[in-house]
Design an enzyme around this catalytic site. Structure first.
Site, PDB file in Angstrom:
ATOM      1  N   HIS A  20      50.125 -45.428 -42.088  1.00 45.19           N
ATOM      2  CA  HIS A  20      49.741 -45.391 -43.502  1.00 45.19           C
ATOM      3  C   HIS A  20      50.416 -46.509 -44.297  1.00 45.19           C
ATOM      4  CE1 HIS A  20      47.238 -43.119 -46.108  1.00 45.19           C
ATOM      5  NE2 HIS A  20      48.147 -42.399 -46.719  1.00 45.19           N
ATOM      6  N   ASN A  66      49.519 -41.875 -53.299  1.00 47.50           N
ATOM      7  CA  ASN A  66      48.529 -41.170 -54.111  1.00 47.50           C
ATOM      8  C   ASN A  66      48.599 -41.499 -55.599  1.00 47.50           C
ATOM      9  OD1 ASN A  66      47.961 -40.076 -51.650  1.00 47.50           O
ATOM     10  ND2 ASN A  66      48.658 -38.022 -52.146  1.00 47.50           N
ATOM     11  N   ASP A  91      45.206 -49.094 -45.037  1.00 49.49           N
ATOM     12  CA  ASP A  91      44.893 -48.618 -43.686  1.00 49.49           C
ATOM     13  C   ASP A  91      43.508 -47.982 -43.678  1.00 49.49           C
ATOM     14  OD1 ASP A  91      46.456 -46.546 -45.292  1.00 49.49           O
ATOM     15  OD2 ASP A  91      45.682 -45.273 -43.696  1.00 49.49           O
ATOM     16  N   ASN A 112      43.337 -41.614 -50.388  1.00 51.81           N
ATOM     17  CA  ASN A 112      43.853 -41.186 -51.690  1.00 51.81           C
ATOM     18  C   ASN A 112      44.441 -42.320 -52.523  1.00 51.81           C
ATOM     19  OD1 ASN A 112      43.080 -38.485 -51.454  1.00 51.81           O
ATOM     20  ND2 ASN A 112      44.899 -37.993 -50.266  1.00 51.81           N
TER      21      ASN A 112
END
Length: 187
Positions: A20, A66, A91, A112
Site C-alpha cells: 500500500h 484515507n 498502488d 480509499n
C-alpha cells in the site's frame, strides 16, 4: 512551472515497504537518485526536484491514506499548482506486480486514498500513475495483502520498476500526460 507529485502511503514503521506504500517508495527512490531528502512539513513530507526548469514538489502525505485529499489540497493551494499539474502515484490491485499505467483521469477503483482526493477536490479528473501490486490473495484477504510486504520475487525487479515510475513522473512534467502515456503505457 511547478508540479505536485504525490506518492500515496501510510506513515509509521509498520507500513514501511508494504504494498500500500508503493507511492512513498517511488518518491523515496526518485529522491535518493537525485540526492534529495524529505523535510517534515504540514500534512506531509516534501522535497523539490528541479528538472529542466520545472519544479517537481514530491509529497508523501502524513495524513494516512484515507485522508490524502487534505494534503493534496493544502499543497496545491500553498504552491499554487493547478490540477493539471498534479500526479498521484498509487498502488493498484487490478494490475500485475510492476505494471505501470498512467491515466489522465478515472474512477477510484475502490482505492480509499483516491476516493478521498476526489471528494476533497470535487473531481476525478486528475492524473494518476497506477503501480500494479498484483492480487495473489485468498478471498477476504485483501486488507492483509495490501498491508503486507512484497515477495522475494517482487524485490528482484523492484529497483527497475521504481526507477521507471520515477521516469514517468519526470516525463509527466516535461512532455505532458499524452506523450508520457503513449511512451510508457505500452511497456
Amino acid at each position: 512551472m511547478k508540479y505536485l507529485i504525490v506518492g500515496l502511503g501510510n506513515i509509521g514503521p509498520e507500513y514501511h515497504e508494504t504494498r500500500h506504500n508503493i507511492g512513498f517508495m517511488v518518491l523515496d527512490a526518485l529522491a535518493r537518485a537525485n540526492n534529495l531528502s524529505f523535510t517534515d512539513g504540514r500534512y506531509g513530507f516534501t522535497t523539490t526536484l528541479s528538472v529542466k526548469g520545472r519544479q517537481m514538489i514530491l509529497l508523501k502525505p502524513s495524513t494516512f491514506m484515507n485522508l490524502s485529499g487534505n494534503a493534496v489540497r493544502y499543497w496545491m493551494q500553498k504552491e499554487n499548482i493547478p490540477l493539471e499539474n498534479v500526479l498521484i502515484i498509487v498502488d493498484d490491485l487490478a494490475l500485475p506486480f510492476g505494471t505501470l499505467r498512467l491515466k489522465s483521469k478515472g474512477s477510484d477503483a475502490g482505492h480509499n486514498g483516491l476516493k478521498h482526493i476526489a471528494t476533497i477536490l470535487g473531481t476525478q479528473n486528475y492524473a494518476r500513475l497506477r503501480f500494479g501490486i498484483g492480487n495473489d490473495f485468498p478471498r477476504g484477504g485483501q486488507i492483509d495483502f495490501v498491508l503486507g510486504h512484497f515477495t522475494d520475487e517482487d524485490w528482484k525487479t523492484m529497483d527497475e520498476r521504481l526507477e521507471t515510475a520515477g521516469e514517468i513522473a519526470k516525463s509527466f512534467c516535461l512532455a505532458g500526460i499524452d506523450i508520457t502515456m503513449n511512451q510508457f503505457n505500452k511497456k
